[in-house]
Design a protein around this motif. Structure first.
Motif, PDB file in Angstrom:
ATOM      1  N   SER A   1      49.541  43.091 -26.817  1.00 10.89           N
ATOM      2  CA  SER A   1      49.409  44.545 -26.986  1.00 10.89           C
ATOM      3  C   SER A   1      50.003  45.008 -28.304  1.00 10.89           C
ATOM      4  O   SER A   1      49.382  45.784 -29.035  1.00 10.89           O
TER       5      SER A   1
ATOM      6  N   MET B   1      47.798  43.978 -31.282  1.00  8.57           N
ATOM      7  CA  MET B   1      46.588  44.781 -31.447  1.00  8.57           C
ATOM      8  C   MET B   1      46.882  46.021 -32.273  1.00  8.57           C
ATOM      9  O   MET B   1      46.144  46.376 -33.188  1.00  8.57           O
ATOM     10  N   GLY B   2      48.001  46.661 -31.970  1.00  7.80           N
ATOM     11  CA  GLY B   2      48.374  47.866 -32.696  1.00  7.80           C
ATOM     12  C   GLY B   2      48.777  47.599 -34.138  1.00  7.80           C
ATOM     13  O   GLY B   2      48.692  48.481 -34.984  1.00  7.80           O
TER      14      GLY B   2
ATOM     15  N   TYR C   1      47.625  40.961 -37.004  1.00  2.00           N
ATOM     16  CA  TYR C   1      47.708  41.290 -35.572  1.00  2.00           C
ATOM     17  C   TYR C   1      49.002  40.778 -34.926  1.00  2.00           C
ATOM     18  O   TYR C   1      49.014  40.358 -33.766  1.00  2.00           O
TER      19      TYR C   1
ATOM     20  N   THR D   1      45.859  36.793 -31.166  1.00  2.00           N
ATOM     21  CA  THR D   1      46.141  38.213 -30.923  1.00  2.00           C
ATOM     22  C   THR D   1      45.108  39.151 -31.554  1.00  2.00           C
ATOM     23  O   THR D   1      45.311  40.367 -31.574  1.00  2.00           O
TER      24      THR D   1
ATOM     25  N   PRO E   1      42.242  41.593 -31.442  1.00  2.00           N
ATOM     26  CA  PRO E   1      41.958  42.425 -30.266  1.00  2.00           C
ATOM     27  C   PRO E   1      40.875  41.844 -29.349  1.00  2.00           C
ATOM     28  O   PRO E   1      39.773  41.541 -29.799  1.00  2.00           O
ATOM     29  N   GLY E   2      41.228  41.701 -28.079  1.00  2.00           N
ATOM     30  CA  GLY E   2      40.289  41.222 -27.075  1.00  2.00           C
ATOM     31  C   GLY E   2      40.187  39.716 -26.935  1.00  2.00           C
ATOM     32  O   GLY E   2      39.574  39.221 -26.000  1.00  2.00           O
ATOM     33  N   HIS E   3      40.777  38.966 -27.864  1.00  2.00           N
ATOM     34  CA  HIS E   3      40.592  37.508 -27.830  1.00  2.00           C
ATOM     35  C   HIS E   3      41.481  36.767 -26.841  1.00  2.00           C
ATOM     36  O   HIS E   3      41.134  35.694 -26.376  1.00  2.00           O
TER      37      HIS E   3
END
Ligand SMILES: [Cu+2]
Length: 154
Positions: A87, A90-91, A98, A139, A141-143
Motif C-alpha cells: 500500500s 503504491m502511493g 514504488y 510493489t 500497483p496491482g502486481h
C-alpha cells in the motif's frame, strides 16, 4: 603416458576438488528471478544458505512492455508487513520505484525496471534471521496479488 603426466593430472584434479566448494558457495549467494509481461515472477521460492554473508539478487524483466505500464521490482519484507509495504509503495509512485522513502518495513529492494532490463541489489544476510518468515513482492500497483514469493534463509 609418463609418470609425470599422471602425477600432474592427479595434482590438477586435487586442486580442482579443493577449489570447488568455494565456487559453489559463491554461486549459492547469487539469486536470479525474472518477471514477464503477464505480471508473473518465474519463481515462487528463493533460498539463501546461512553460509552466505552477502546476497546478490538479480531481477530480469523478460517482457517488452515499458516501465510505466508493466514495471517490476523485487522488494523483501517480513511476511506480516507485505500488505502495508504494498500500500505504501503504491502511493510512493514510479519516481520512488514504488517504495515509500524511508519505509522501515522494507528490508531491501531493487529499482523498478521495464521490459528487457535487468537490475540487481546486494544485501548482507545480517538483515535476516534464520527461520524468519520472509516474502518478496513487486510493489508496482496491482502486481503483488500475483507477484509474490517466499524467501527462505537456511
Ligand atoms: Cu511487477
Amino acid at each position: 603416458m609418463s609418470f609425470s603426466r599422471i602425477a600432474f593430472g592427479t595434482l590438477a584434479l586435487a586442486a580442482g576438488l579443493a577449489l570447488a566448494p568455494h565456487a559453489r558457495a559463491a554461486d549459492d549467494c547469487k539469486l536470479e528471478i525474472s518477471g514477464n509481461d503477464q505480471m508473473q515472477y518465474d519463481k515462487q521460492t528463493l533460498t539463501v544458505p546461512t553460509s552466505c554473508k552477502e546476497v546478490t539478487l538479480t531481477l530480469h524483466h523478460t517482457g517488452k512492455l515499458p516501465r510505466d505500464a508493466m514495471g517490476h521490482n523485487w522488494v523483501l519484507v517480513n511476511a506480516a508487513d507485505l500488505n502495508a509495504v504494498a500500500s505504501a509503495g503504491m502511493g510512493a509512485g514510479l519516481a520512488n520505484d514504488y517504495v515509500a522513502p524511508g519505509d522501515k518495513q522494507v528490508l531491501t529492494h531493487t529499482k523498478t525496471i521495464g521490459g528487457g532490463q535487468t537490475t540487481s541489489v546486494t544485501f548482507p544476510t545480517s538483515i535476516l534471521k534464520p527461520g524468519g518468515d520472509y516474502r518478496y513482492l513487486c510493489t508496482f500497483p496491482g502486481h503483488n496479488a500475483l507477484m509474490r514469493g517466499t524467501l527462505k534463509f537456511g
